[in-house]
Design an enzyme around this catalytic site. Structure first.
Site, mmCIF file in Angstrom:
data_model
loop_
_atom_site.group_PDB
_atom_site.id
_atom_site.type_symbol
_atom_site.label_atom_id
_atom_site.label_comp_id
_atom_site.label_asym_id
_atom_site.label_seq_id
_atom_site.Cartn_x
_atom_site.Cartn_y
_atom_site.Cartn_z
ATOM 1 C CG ASP A 221 -3.862 -6.368 5.992
ATOM 2 O OD1 ASP A 221 -2.816 -5.703 5.847
ATOM 3 O OD2 ASP A 221 -4.042 -7.497 5.483
ATOM 4 C CG ASN B 165 0.912 -5.706 -2.590
ATOM 5 O OD1 ASN B 165 1.292 -4.574 -2.859
ATOM 6 N ND2 ASN B 165 1.605 -6.513 -1.802
ATOM 7 C CG ASN C 187 -8.337 -9.142 -2.047
ATOM 8 O OD1 ASN C 187 -9.124 -8.695 -2.867
ATOM 9 N ND2 ASN C 187 -7.781 -10.327 -2.172
ATOM 10 N N GLY D 141 7.614 -5.299 6.667
ATOM 11 C CA GLY D 141 6.261 -4.870 6.342
ATOM 12 C C GLY D 141 5.353 -4.845 7.555
ATOM 13 C CB ALA D 142 2.539 -2.611 8.450
ATOM 14 C CG ASP D 143 2.190 -7.564 5.455
ATOM 15 O OD1 ASP D 143 3.286 -6.982 5.657
ATOM 16 O OD2 ASP D 143 1.974 -8.234 4.426
ATOM 17 C CG ASP E 192 0.270 -13.062 5.348
ATOM 18 O OD1 ASP E 192 -0.579 -13.445 4.518
ATOM 19 O OD2 ASP E 192 0.091 -12.105 6.110
ATOM 20 C CB THR F 5 -0.090 -10.133 -3.643
ATOM 21 O OG1 THR F 5 -1.457 -9.706 -3.563
ATOM 22 C CG2 THR F 5 0.449 -9.796 -5.018
#
Length: 256
Positions: free
Chosen positions: A6, A9, A11, A108-110, A130, A133
């Site tokens: 993963d 932005n 880490n 977003g993919a996350d 989540d 950042t």
């Protein structure tokens, strides 16, 4: 074994699953869009050496990224190490979600991975939070519908902006506040950001709950800043450190 990556932005999380879905290690690297494929390859090889695993045992990889400039180099590095390209979470990949956004590609993919994992563990309606950042809030309803969500500055981004824009305010790290009502500048800042963020999340969750009147709302939080903030929220929020990684596992299984 499945390698799950993963790219965030700040880490990049690297996880290795065995055949039984057991996470054998979860490591964190700095995200640097200037890195070449060779540098990324070396970073990954060093992680495997550190945790005493062999790349030869990896049978597949899945990549989730919110940093487009790094995607090509990451895919190139994984293809070189594994002998085949990774699965990339994005358009064309089956997730089982019904994304109800005006422009589906904007999610977003996350956020997708969080939602997929949340549906494996909780009954909808579900709120996912989540805290990295950015703090991203997603809402999932019955029928595996991803309804949309909210985006706001992450806790550390807010702290950094406060210290940069106010000459007399120092840079501080995110920690549990000693008291509610601070007696020093640092204590006031720490209390303000933690209790303020917790209060904001409570208000947002209460407003979302009103949209699902009469139904039990499940709330799950993940991300590096979540353990500090969730403790001070009034609402019941389950903290799941591995939510996104579990989502990547589930997506890989749906598409292999």
């Amino acid at each position: 074994m499945l390698l799950a990556i993963d790219v965030g932005n700040s880490n990049t999380s690297v996880g290795l699953f065995d055949r039984d879905k057991q996470l054998r290690f979860l490591a964190s690297l700095d995200t640097d869009s200037r890195k070449t494929a060779d540098q990324i390859s070396i970073d990954l090889m060093n992680l495997f050496a550190l945790y005493h695993f062999r790349f030869e045992d990896v049978t597949g990889a899945i990549l989730c990224s919110v940093v487009p400039p790094l995607n090509f180099m990451m895919e190139k590095a994984l293809s070189r190490l594994l002998g085949k390209p990774p699965m990339v979470v994005g358009p064309g990949v089956r997730t089982g979600l019904n994304i109800r956004l005006a422009v589906q590609s904007q999610v977003g993919a996350d956020i997708v991975a969080d939602a997929v994992a949340a549906l494996e563990k909780f009954e909808p309606p579900i709120v996912t939070i989540d805290m990295g950042t950015a703090t991203t809030i997603g809402v999932i309803s019955e029928g595996r519908n991803y309804e949309g969500g909210m985006l706001l500055p992450g806790v550390n981004v807010s702290l950094e902006a406060l210290s940069r824009r106010a000459a007399q305010l120092p840079a501080i790290s995110l920690q549990h506040p000693k008291v509610l009502i601070g007696k020093t500048t640092e204590d006031c800042m720490r209390s303000g950001i933690v209790y303020g963020t917790a209060g904001m999340l409570d208000g947002v969750i209460d407003s979302i709950r009103e949209q699902f009147s009469g139904r039990n709302l499940s709330v799950v939080a993940t991300g590096g800043n979540a353990p500090v903030i969730v403790k001070y929220c009034r609402n019941k929020i389950v903290y799941d450190k591995y939510l996104l990684m579990d989502g990547l596992w589930a997506i890989y299984q749906k598409n292999k």
